[in-house]
Write a protein that holds these residues in place. Structure first.
Motif, PDB file in Angstrom:
ATOM      1  N   SER A  18      44.825  26.694  40.794  1.00 27.41           N
ATOM      2  CA  SER A  18      44.594  28.078  42.132  1.00 27.41           C
ATOM      3  C   SER A  18      43.815  28.045  43.110  1.00 27.41           C
ATOM      4  O   SER A  18      43.056  26.905  43.392  1.00 27.41           O
ATOM      5  N   ASP A  19      43.350  28.254  44.121  1.00 28.15           N
ATOM      6  CA  ASP A  19      43.147  28.044  45.371  1.00 28.15           C
ATOM      7  C   ASP A  19      42.138  28.982  45.570  1.00 28.15           C
ATOM      8  O   ASP A  19      41.369  29.460  46.697  1.00 28.15           O
ATOM      9  N   ARG A  20      41.886  30.203  44.878  1.00 34.77           N
ATOM     10  CA  ARG A  20      40.768  31.770  44.796  1.00 34.77           C
ATOM     11  C   ARG A  20      39.554  30.670  44.929  1.00 34.77           C
ATOM     12  O   ARG A  20      38.621  30.213  44.044  1.00 34.77           O
ATOM     13  N   PRO A  21      38.521  31.115  45.846  1.00 35.77           N
ATOM     14  CA  PRO A  21      37.558  31.025  45.826  1.00 35.77           C
ATOM     15  C   PRO A  21      36.198  31.522  45.173  1.00 35.77           C
ATOM     16  O   PRO A  21      36.734  32.389  44.435  1.00 35.77           O
ATOM     17  N   TRP A  22      35.111  30.786  44.738  1.00 34.70           N
ATOM     18  CA  TRP A  22      34.229  31.144  43.613  1.00 34.70           C
ATOM     19  C   TRP A  22      33.860  31.949  44.405  1.00 34.70           C
ATOM     20  O   TRP A  22      33.266  33.242  43.478  1.00 34.70           O
ATOM     21  N   GLN A  23      33.557  32.812  45.617  1.00 31.77           N
ATOM     22  CA  GLN A  23      32.743  33.908  45.538  1.00 31.77           C
ATOM     23  C   GLN A  23      33.623  35.359  45.717  1.00 31.77           C
ATOM     24  O   GLN A  23      33.062  36.259  45.384  1.00 31.77           O
ATOM     25  N   MET A  24      35.133  34.529  45.360  1.00 29.40           N
ATOM     26  CA  MET A  24      36.005  36.307  45.057  1.00 29.40           C
ATOM     27  C   MET A  24      35.509  36.512  44.041  1.00 29.40           C
ATOM     28  O   MET A  24      35.662  37.927  43.987  1.00 29.40           O
ATOM     29  N   PRO A  25      35.750  35.656  42.871  1.00 32.80           N
ATOM     30  CA  PRO A  25      35.079  36.751  41.309  1.00 32.80           C
ATOM     31  C   PRO A  25      33.586  37.183  41.954  1.00 32.80           C
ATOM     32  O   PRO A  25      33.251  37.649  41.131  1.00 32.80           O
ATOM     33  N   PHE A  26      32.211  36.534  42.471  1.00 30.51           N
ATOM     34  CA  PHE A  26      31.085  36.810  42.652  1.00 30.51           C
ATOM     35  C   PHE A  26      31.227  38.357  43.194  1.00 30.51           C
ATOM     36  O   PHE A  26      30.435  39.141  42.704  1.00 30.51           O
ATOM     37  N   ALA A 277      39.029  33.223  35.778  1.00 32.24           N
ATOM     38  CA  ALA A 277      40.560  32.504  35.249  1.00 32.24           C
ATOM     39  C   ALA A 277      41.130  33.091  35.100  1.00 32.24           C
ATOM     40  O   ALA A 277      42.270  33.181  34.438  1.00 32.24           O
ATOM     41  N   VAL A 278      41.167  34.750  35.774  1.00 32.22           N
ATOM     42  CA  VAL A 278      43.104  35.114  35.444  1.00 32.22           C
ATOM     43  C   VAL A 278      44.064  34.799  36.065  1.00 32.22           C
ATOM     44  O   VAL A 278      45.452  34.829  35.676  1.00 32.22           O
ATOM     45  N   VAL A 279      44.070  33.737  37.107  1.00 27.41           N
ATOM     46  CA  VAL A 279      44.915  32.840  37.681  1.00 27.41           C
ATOM     47  C   VAL A 279      45.085  31.378  37.400  1.00 27.41           C
ATOM     48  O   VAL A 279      45.905  31.672  37.721  1.00 27.41           O
ATOM     49  N   ARG A 280      44.616  31.412  36.362  1.00 30.01           N
ATOM     50  CA  ARG A 280      44.962  30.058  36.032  1.00 30.01           C
ATOM     51  C   ARG A 280      45.155  30.431  34.208  1.00 30.01           C
ATOM     52  O   ARG A 280      46.373  29.748  34.083  1.00 30.01           O
ATOM     53  N   HIS A 281      44.439  31.436  33.313  1.00 31.32           N
ATOM     54  CA  HIS A 281      44.991  31.090  31.794  1.00 31.32           C
ATOM     55  C   HIS A 281      44.809  32.727  31.824  1.00 31.32           C
ATOM     56  O   HIS A 281      44.055  33.393  31.872  1.00 31.32           O
ATOM     57  N   TYR A 282      46.809  33.559  31.307  1.00 31.49           N
ATOM     58  CA  TYR A 282      45.772  34.502  31.208  1.00 31.49           C
ATOM     59  C   TYR A 282      45.288  35.197  29.611  1.00 31.49           C
ATOM     60  O   TYR A 282      45.024  36.116  30.140  1.00 31.49           O
ATOM     61  N   VAL A 283      45.437  34.692  29.010  1.00 29.78           N
ATOM     62  CA  VAL A 283      45.346  34.260  27.202  1.00 29.78           C
ATOM     63  C   VAL A 283      44.402  34.559  27.504  1.00 29.78           C
ATOM     64  O   VAL A 283      43.374  34.595  27.215  1.00 29.78           O
ATOM     65  N   PHE A 284      43.462  33.432  27.957  1.00 29.67           N
ATOM     66  CA  PHE A 284      41.693  33.389  28.504  1.00 29.67           C
ATOM     67  C   PHE A 284      41.331  34.364  28.650  1.00 29.67           C
ATOM     68  O   PHE A 284      39.953  35.253  28.194  1.00 29.67           O
ATOM     69  N   ALA A 285      41.401  34.533  30.378  1.00 31.37           N
ATOM     70  CA  ALA A 285      41.227  35.640  30.791  1.00 31.37           C
ATOM     71  C   ALA A 285      41.752  37.277  30.210  1.00 31.37           C
ATOM     72  O   ALA A 285      40.101  37.997  30.333  1.00 31.37           O
ATOM     73  N   ALA A 286      42.454  37.097  28.874  1.00 36.63           N
ATOM     74  CA  ALA A 286      42.209  38.854  28.476  1.00 36.63           C
ATOM     75  C   ALA A 286      41.652  38.518  26.857  1.00 36.63           C
ATOM     76  O   ALA A 286      40.855  39.771  27.113  1.00 36.63           O
ATOM     77  N   ILE A 287      40.887  37.622  26.775  1.00 40.58           N
ATOM     78  CA  ILE A 287      39.719  37.695  25.750  1.00 40.58           C
ATOM     79  C   ILE A 287      38.468  37.964  26.293  1.00 40.58           C
ATOM     80  O   ILE A 287      38.004  39.468  25.569  1.00 40.58           O
ATOM     81  N   PHE A 288      38.216  38.226  27.746  1.00 43.69           N
ATOM     82  CA  PHE A 288      37.013  38.511  28.395  1.00 43.69           C
ATOM     83  C   PHE A 288      37.256  39.745  29.094  1.00 43.69           C
ATOM     84  O   PHE A 288      36.579  40.915  29.042  1.00 43.69           O
ATOM     85  N   ILE A 289      38.750  40.232  29.048  1.00 44.55           N
ATOM     86  CA  ILE A 289      39.554  41.789  29.745  1.00 44.55           C
ATOM     87  C   ILE A 289      39.058  42.852  28.357  1.00 44.55           C
ATOM     88  O   ILE A 289      38.706  43.706  28.729  1.00 44.55           O
ATOM     89  N   THR A 290      38.812  42.843  27.090  1.00 45.73           N
ATOM     90  CA  THR A 290      38.913  43.449  26.294  1.00 45.73           C
ATOM     91  C   THR A 290      37.445  44.226  26.496  1.00 45.73           C
ATOM     92  O   THR A 290      37.765  45.494  26.650  1.00 45.73           O
ATOM     93  N   PRO A 291      36.329  43.389  25.690  1.00 51.05           N
ATOM     94  CA  PRO A 291      35.146  43.584  26.262  1.00 51.05           C
ATOM     95  C   PRO A 291      34.761  44.216  27.480  1.00 51.05           C
ATOM     96  O   PRO A 291      33.892  45.014  27.345  1.00 51.05           O
ATOM     97  N   MET A 292      35.532  43.401  28.467  1.00 46.77           N
ATOM     98  CA  MET A 292      35.254  44.388  29.429  1.00 46.77           C
ATOM     99  C   MET A 292      35.342  46.158  29.821  1.00 46.77           C
ATOM    100  O   MET A 292      34.953  46.818  30.354  1.00 46.77           O
ATOM    101  N   THR A 293      36.909  46.164  29.356  1.00 43.14           N
ATOM    102  CA  THR A 293      37.195  47.010  29.408  1.00 43.14           C
ATOM    103  C   THR A 293      36.792  48.394  28.722  1.00 43.14           C
ATOM    104  O   THR A 293      36.371  49.608  28.749  1.00 43.14           O
ATOM    105  N   ILE A 294      36.340  47.463  27.125  1.00 41.53           N
ATOM    106  CA  ILE A 294      35.437  48.434  26.426  1.00 41.53           C
ATOM    107  C   ILE A 294      34.283  49.086  26.627  1.00 41.53           C
ATOM    108  O   ILE A 294      33.910  50.277  26.159  1.00 41.53           O
TER     109      ILE A 294
END
Length: 355
Positions: A18-26, A277-294
Motif C-alpha cells: 500500500s502507498d497510503r500515507p499515514w496522514q490519511m488514517p490520522f 490495515a484495511v488496504v493491506r489485510h482485510y481480516v486484520f482490519a475486520a478484527i477492529f472494524i467489529t468493535p468500532m461499529t459496535i
C-alpha cells in the motif's frame, strides 16, 4: 481439497502493498473522532455518536484534484444524510423497513456504479440507513438527528479539505478519468439483485426476531459485492473469521470502565488502525472494524444489558448476513440466473432507459 486449503491459506496470510500515507488514517480518525470529543465535552455522547456517523464520509475522498474531490465529498455527504433520514423514517413503520433498505441499497448501488465510486462504495450509505432504522427515536427527534449527521459530514469535508491541501503538496493527484459507458447489467441488473438480497437478509432477521439487526444487511452487502464468485467466497470467509476475533476484542473493550472521553479516544484509535490495515489485510482490519461499529451503534446504550448478549447477537447477525450474501453472490455470478432474470428485468424497464 489440499489445493483449495493451500489457496485459502495463501489468501489469508497475504499482506498487500500500500502507498497510503499515514496522514490519511490520522485524518480519518479526526473526522470521526472530533464529534465524539465535542459530545463528551458537552455531555451529549448520543449526539456525538450520530455526528460521528457523518464523519465516515471522509473515507470517500478520491485521489483527484482538489476541486473534484471536494465536490465528490459534498455529494457523498448529502447521500449519507439522506440515507440516514430514510432509515430513521422507516423505523416508525417496521413493515416498510425491509422495503426502505432494499430501495436505498438499489439506488445507492446504481449511483455508485454509474459514477464509479471507489471502495467503500455503497457500504456506509447502507450501514447508516440500517443503524437509523434500528435506532429508537421519536418523530420530533428526526430533524435533530439528520442535522447532527449532516454536521458531522460537513466537519469531515473540512478535515478532508485541510488534509488535501497538505497531501497535494507532497504528491500529484490522479487526473479525473472520464466515466466509461454504463451498461444495463453492471448498473441496473447487479444493483437490483444486490438490493433484493440485502432486503431478503433483513426479512430473515425479522423472521428470526433478531433485535437491532443492523449488521445483517451490512454483512450481506460486504460479501455480495465481490467481483467474482471466488471473491465472494473469500470475502465471506474472511469476514466471518475477522468478526469472530473482533467480537472477542469488543468483549474486552466493553468490559473496561469506559467513560465518554475514553470511548472517543478508543474510537479514534480503532479508526486509525482500521484505515491503516484495511488496504493491506482485510481480516486484520475486520478484527477492529467489529468493535468500532459496535461502539458507533451501541455506545449510547452501554450498561443496559450484559455485553455477552450483545456480542452473541452481532455474531449471529454476521453469520446470517454472510450466508445470504454468499447465496446472492452465487446467483449474481450465475450465467443462467442472469439470463433468466435479466430478460424479465429488461421487460420492466422503459425502452428509453435501455442502452
Amino acid at each position: 481439497m489440499l489445493a483449495l486449503l493451500r489457496e485459502e491459506w495463501r489468501q489469508l496470510v497475504t499482506i498487500n502493498p500500500s502507498d497510503r500515507p499515514w496522514q490519511m488514517p490520522f485524518a480519518a480518525a479526526l473526522a470521526s473522532g472530533l464529534p465524539l470529543l465535542v459530545g463528551a465535552w458537552f455531555g451529549h455522547m448520543d449526539y456525538g455518536l450520530i455526528s460521528s456517523l457523518g464523519g465516515l464520509v471522509f473515507l470517500y475522498t478520491p485521489n483527484t484534484p482538489l476541486y473534484h474531490r471536494m465536490v465528490s465529498l459534498m455529494a457523498c455527504a448529502f447521500g449519507l444524510a439522506a440515507s440516514y433520514a430514510l432509515g430513521l423514517i422507516s423505523h416508525f413503520v417496521p413493515a416498510l423497513m425491509m422495503v426502505a433498505l432494499t430501495f436505498i441499497t438499489i439506488l445507492v448501488s446504481m449511483v455508485c456504479r454509474f459514477y464509479r465510486v471507489s471502495m467503500p462504495g455503497g457500504l456506509f450509505f447502507v450501514m447508516v440507513a440500517a443503524i437509523g432504522a434500528y435506532s429508537p427515536t421519536t418523530v420530533e427527534q428526526v430533524p435533530l438527528r439528520v442535522g447532527l449527521i449532516f454536521m458531522g459530514a460537513l466537519l469531515a469535508c473540512l478535515v478532508a479539505l485541510f488534509y488535501s491541501l497538505y497531501v497535494l503538496r507532497r504528491q500529484a493527484p490522479q487526473p479525473v478519468a472520464p466515466l466509461p459507458p454504463a451498461s444495463f447489467d453492471f448498473v441496473v441488473f447487479d444493483s437490483v439483485v444486490i438490493g433484493l438480497f440485502v432486503g431478503l437478509s433483513l426479512v430473515l432477521a425479522q423472521a428470526l426476531h433478531l433485535e437491532r439487526a443492523y449488521w445483517v444487511p451490512v454483512s450481506c452487502l460486504v460479501v455480495i459485492q465481490g467481483m467474482s464468485l471466488r471473491a465472494v467466497w473469500t470475502k465471506q470467509l474472511h469476514r466471518l473469521l475477522g468478526t469472530a476475533i473482533g467480537l472477542l476484542v469488543a468483549w474486552g473493550i466493553l468490559a473496561l470502565p469506559l467513560g465518554n472521553w475514553s470511548i472517543a479516544l478508543v474510537m479514534m484509535l480503532l479508526t486509525f488502525v482500521v484505515e491503516t490495515a484495511v488496504v493491506r489485510h482485510y481480516v486484520f482490519a475486520a478484527i477492529f472494524i467489529t468493535p468500532m461499529t459496535i461502539l458507533l451503534a451501541e455506545a449510547a446504550t452501554f450498561g443496559q444489558g450484559p455485553p455477552g448478549a450483545m456480542i452473541q447477537a452481532r455474531f449471529l447477525d454476521t453469520v446470517l448476513g454472510c450466508v445470504v450474501g454468499l447465496v446472492g453472490g452465487a446467483c449474481l455470478h450465475s450465467p443462467r440466473f442472469r439470463d433468466v432474470l435479466g430478460r424479465q428485468l429488461r421487460r420492466l424497464t422503459p425502452r428509453r432507459l435501455l442502452p
